[in-house]
Write an enzyme that holds these catalytic residues in place. Structure first.
Site, PDB file in Angstrom:
ATOM      1  CG  HIS A   1      -2.041   0.932   1.176  1.00 36.16           C
ATOM      2  ND1 HIS A   1      -3.264   0.663   1.734  1.00 36.16           N
ATOM      3  CD2 HIS A   1      -2.155   2.173   0.623  1.00 36.16           C
ATOM      4  CE1 HIS A   1      -4.081   1.685   1.526  1.00 36.16           C
ATOM      5  NE2 HIS A   1      -3.423   2.619   0.866  1.00 36.16           N
TER       6      HIS A   1
ATOM      7  CG  HIS B   1      -1.030   6.601  -1.955  1.00 37.60           C
ATOM      8  ND1 HIS B   1      -2.218   6.451  -2.617  1.00 37.60           N
ATOM      9  CD2 HIS B   1      -1.225   6.087  -0.721  1.00 37.60           C
ATOM     10  CE1 HIS B   1      -3.107   5.885  -1.809  1.00 37.60           C
ATOM     11  NE2 HIS B   1      -2.521   5.646  -0.645  1.00 37.60           N
TER      12      HIS B   1
ATOM     13  CG  ASP C   1      -6.197   4.571  -2.099  1.00 37.10           C
ATOM     14  OD1 ASP C   1      -5.753   3.696  -1.344  1.00 37.10           O
ATOM     15  OD2 ASP C   1      -6.005   5.776  -1.937  1.00 37.10           O
TER      16      ASP C   1
ATOM     17  CG  HIS D   1     -10.442   4.164   2.402  1.00 35.30           C
ATOM     18  ND1 HIS D   1      -9.198   4.728   2.578  1.00 35.30           N
ATOM     19  CD2 HIS D   1     -11.237   4.751   3.319  1.00 35.30           C
ATOM     20  CE1 HIS D   1      -9.248   5.600   3.560  1.00 35.30           C
ATOM     21  NE2 HIS D   1     -10.467   5.652   4.033  1.00 35.30           N
TER      22      HIS D   1
ATOM     23  CG  HIS E   1      -5.747   2.016   5.613  1.00 34.81           C
ATOM     24  ND1 HIS E   1      -7.106   1.907   5.686  1.00 34.81           N
ATOM     25  CD2 HIS E   1      -5.479   2.657   4.449  1.00 34.81           C
ATOM     26  CE1 HIS E   1      -7.643   2.474   4.618  1.00 34.81           C
ATOM     27  NE2 HIS E   1      -6.679   2.936   3.854  1.00 34.81           N
TER      28      HIS E   1
ATOM     29  CG  ASP F   1      -2.196   4.784   3.436  1.00 34.25           C
ATOM     30  OD1 ASP F   1      -2.069   5.092   2.230  1.00 34.25           O
ATOM     31  OD2 ASP F   1      -3.178   5.118   4.121  1.00 34.25           O
TER      32      ASP F   1
ATOM     33  CG  HIS G   1      -0.342  14.870   0.952  1.00 32.28           C
ATOM     34  ND1 HIS G   1      -1.086  14.875  -0.205  1.00 32.28           N
ATOM     35  CD2 HIS G   1      -0.856  13.897   1.729  1.00 32.28           C
ATOM     36  CE1 HIS G   1      -2.028  13.944  -0.113  1.00 32.28           C
ATOM     37  NE2 HIS G   1      -1.902  13.323   1.042  1.00 32.28           N
TER      38      HIS G   1
ATOM     39  CG  PHE H   1      -7.393  12.951   5.238  1.00 35.68           C
ATOM     40  CD1 PHE H   1      -7.588  12.801   6.599  1.00 35.68           C
ATOM     41  CD2 PHE H   1      -8.371  13.604   4.496  1.00 35.68           C
ATOM     42  CE1 PHE H   1      -8.737  13.283   7.221  1.00 35.68           C
ATOM     43  CE2 PHE H   1      -9.524  14.085   5.106  1.00 35.68           C
ATOM     44  CZ  PHE H   1      -9.707  13.925   6.471  1.00 35.68           C
TER      45      PHE H   1
END
Lengths: 311, 430
Positions: free
Chosen positions: B67, B69, B158, B185, B238, B311, B315, B329
């Site tokens: 998991h 991104h 997701d 999710h 998660h 996860d 950002h 988030f």
């Protein structure tokens, strides 16, 4: 420094001695407000920005008046939060203020925690004038000052806070302040508008307004925001008034001395009846005057205006 | 971190090998030739080999994260497949599954192939997870069969929960036919409402809108029930609540198609850590209460979770510097993963190191059907060399990701990655 903390961000964990000191100082400034010349030079040469990201009339005017009474220079900055969402970042706004050599920032912001956030970017003294649904410490201090004026004490007082507790910064700051000062607090309102875990803050919850009236020395009536209707939080105004409204019929039934407070602005005929708001039991306008005195005390103590004592 | 090509011959000397397949621990040297395991045994002699001293260090399978991104395509300012690969290597990961919530989302066979193509030359193995529905909108299923054939190893919308139970059921049935796990999710978005953190005493104190545990528990319950009744494969991502962990434990006894992951941050932090309004701790699902954190650790002991997944959600600083409502988030998590979970699970909660290693290696590979025969002569070397005892303060210097949104900065972690070997590369992390 005359207070333990450099900023006034919230009343959670705020020292009892400092709350007492602010209130004592506020009473001395109250006397200044009764003089023909209502101005002292305590903060001469200091500059304060009133940074309002959310509409406010009374809090902003109250702060502005307090600043003028202390002879500080003030600048008002109003920005709707929506324009902030579109363009300039919070950090840039803060950095701009920093660059202008400001001594203190009074901030109202719709987001919980925003004043804490501001301390990371700005070196000035920061006073929280309301951060979303979190805290409104100066309101709680003026509320406590008004209670002390009436009862000559805070310890052991029984205070009911009535209304939408979940969305109220006034309620949360009042809870922190009153509990610290030794008062007892009972919250009253619709169950869905009282936070599930609020008992952990040391307060009682009672959904029966008549029992709370019988118990309390004073009631702090919160404004019911009309925008909360229609999204299922309150079934109707009629229902709210029947279950929680401070109506003259209700108070007449109780035949009890009880002090009525309201942070304003009021919805007459919704959470409080006009006869009550304008009646002898209400200290709502004392709260307004004490608001100026409290904010003078807070600014004076935080900004270290040592040169001139208020006496 | 220094990334270099492996020498033609490399010997990892004097290390302790943990074989999570055989569940054995032994001292041995490892000879790697042309990127493949050429020998494992005591005192390997090879004149031309580059020797790496692994005394006091653990050698095991490269970690596998189901998991992450990596934001490509669309938000290359936050992370790319290349920078994400470096973050993975810094965390000891040699294999990751990337989520499809890119811009545009990975919802066609062509988009899957594009990721596979771009990842080919990168130093870690990158497996795309395809979107379950077109544009992740929760309505029409994607061409899951063709996407699987193009390299999609699992399916998920997701961050966007599949709210329509009927669509979720179809996705599970279709995924079951293809023998790939579906990942949802798990949050009931109506119950979550505008919640920004866990609902509890702390959210009340902070005046922040709360996201109740029931939002997760409800959705997990629905998904488990659907997977059980359709006998299909569900992977629960998660998990943040003790309540959802209990349900997963119970349903697993009835249906063996269920797997679940837990993140390092839900094990490391509790909601009191948000008292300073740190936006790096704003994640979905939220950091929960201490009781939930303890419940997750108990669930690990009971075998409820097969794997740790980070996860990893980069950002920009600009975004995370916004006020708490506006900050997005997510947190990065690859680099800090081992130091965090090793401290919490092994050091503080006495989980055997072997169990933790399995949660980072064989178990996630089993869920996705990846090769697990990694400590065998002839296999491509996919290894990590770790100092499990090293205590240190996590800092910017440990971050290889393009973003730095880590709440671990300034925290004490236990366990440091020294080397990661992957696809013929040697990452010298330490």
């Amino acid at each position: 420094m005359m207070l333990k903390n450099r900023h006034l961000l919230g009343l959670e964990g705020y020292p009892r001695a400092d709350i007492a000191k602010i209130i004592d100082t506020a009473f001395r400034f109250r006397e200044v407000l009764d003089r023909p010349v209502k101005k002292v030079p305590a903060l001469q040469g200091q500059t304060i920005v009133n940074l309002f990201f959310e509409n406010s009339t009374r809090t902003r005017i109250s702060f502005e008046l307090a600043q003028k009474r202390l002879s500080a220079d003030t600048v008002n900055f109003s920005a709707s939060s929506s324009s902030l969402k579109k363009g300039e970042s919070f950090k840039d706004t803060a950095k701009n203020i920093e660059a202008m050599k400001i001594d203190a920032v009074v901030m109202r912001h719709p987001t919980p925690g925003a004043p804490w956030h501001l301390t990371r970017f700005v070196d000035a003294v920061i006073i929280n004038a309301g951060d979303g649904t979190h805290e409104h410490p100066t309101q709680a201090i003026l509320d406590m000052m008004s209670l002390q004026e009436r009862f000559k004490r805070l310890k052991g007082l029984k205070i009911g806070i009535v209304g939408d507790i979940l969305h109220s910064r006034v309620a949360l700051s009042n809870i922190y302040g009153l509990i610290t000062m030794g008062a007892e607090v009972t919250l009253c309102g619709p169950a869905n508008l009282i936070p599930l875990h609020v008992g952990e803050l040391g307060v009682q919850v009672n959904h029966n307004i008549d029992e709370v009236i019988e118990w309390a020395d004073a009631l702090n009536i919160l404004r019911i925001q009309r925008e909360r209707m229609g999204i299922g939080l309150i079934p109707s105004i009629r229902e709210y008034r029947r279950l929680f409204g401070i109506t003259s019929e209700r108070l007449d039934r109780h035949q009890k001395e009880i002090v009525i407070m309201h942070p304003g602005p009021m919805n007459r005929g919704v959470e409080i009846d006009s006869q009550i708001a304008d009646g002898d039991q209400a200290i709502i306008l004392d709260q307004v005057l004490n608001g100026v005195a409290s904010r003078m005390a807070i600014l004076y103590l935080l900004m270290g205006g040592q040169e001139t004592k208020p006496e | 971190m220094k990334l270099e090509k492996l020498s033609a011959s490399t010997i990892l000397r004097n290390g302790t090998i943990i074989d999570p397949v055989a569940e054995k621990q032994f001292k041995a040297d490892v000879l790697i030739e042309d990127g493949r395991i050429a020998g494992i045994g005591g005192q390997i002699n090879h004149e031309d080999a580059k020797s790496i001293d692994c005394s006091g260090l653990i050698i095991t399978h490269g970690f596998c994260d189901l998991h992450v991104h990596f934001r490509e395509p669309g938000r290359e300012d936050k992370e790319t497949l290349a920078t994400g690969s470096r973050a993975a290597l810094a965390g000891g990961f040699t294999r990751v599954c990337v989520m499809p919530n890119t811009d545009p989302p990975i919802d066609t066979p062509e988009a899957v192939a594009n990721i596979i193509d771009k990842a080919r030359e990168l130093p870690v193995h990158i497996h795309p997870i395809g979107a379950v529905t077109h544009q992740q909108q929760g309505r029409q299923l994607t061409e899951m069969g063709s996407m699987r054939d193009s390299g999609s190893v699992a399916f998920s919308d997701d961050g966007l929960p599949i709210t329509n139970g009927s669509v979720m059921r179809m996705a599970l049935e279709y995924g079951g036919m293809l023998n790939v796990p579906v990942i949802n999710h798990a949050e009931d978005i109506d119950l979550r409402n505008d919640g920004l953190m866990n609902e509890g005493a702390v959210s009340t104190r902070l005046g922040l809108p709360g996201n109740p545990a029931a939002a997760e528990i409800n959705m997990v319950h629905r998904d488990l029930e659907l997977a059980r009744t359709t006998s299909t494969r569900l992977h629960v991502p998660h998990v943040s609540t003790a309540g959802a962990a209990r349900l997963i434990g119970d349903l697993k006894k009835q249906h063996d198609g269920i797997s679940a992951e837990v993140t390092p941050h839900h094990l490391f932090f509790n909601d009191e850590d948000l008292l300073g309004f740190d936006t790096n701790l704003k994640v979905a699902p939220p950091i929960r209460s201490e009781a939930d954190r303890q419940g997750l650790i108990t669930a690990i002991r009971q075998g409820v979770f097969e794997c740790i997944a980070t996860d990893h959600a980069p950002h920009t600083t600009e975004e995370k510097e916004g006020t708490f409502d506006l900050a997005p988030f997510g947190m990065i998590g690859l680099e800090s993963c081992f130091g965090a979970v090793n401290r919490i699970l092994v050091n503080e909660n006495d989980l055997p190191l072997m169990e933790l290693i399995k949660m980072l290696t064989v178990n996630p590979r089993n869920i996705m059907g990846f090769d697990n025969d990694l400590l065998t002569v002839g296999e491509a070397a996919e290894l990590v060399v770790v100092d499990t005892g090293a205590e240190y303060e996590f800092s910017r210097a440990h971050i290889q990701s393009k973003s730095v949104n880590s709440p671990y900065l300034g925290r004490q972690l236990t366990g440091k990655i020294h080397y990661t070997i992957s696809k013929g590369n040697l990452a010298v992390v330490q």
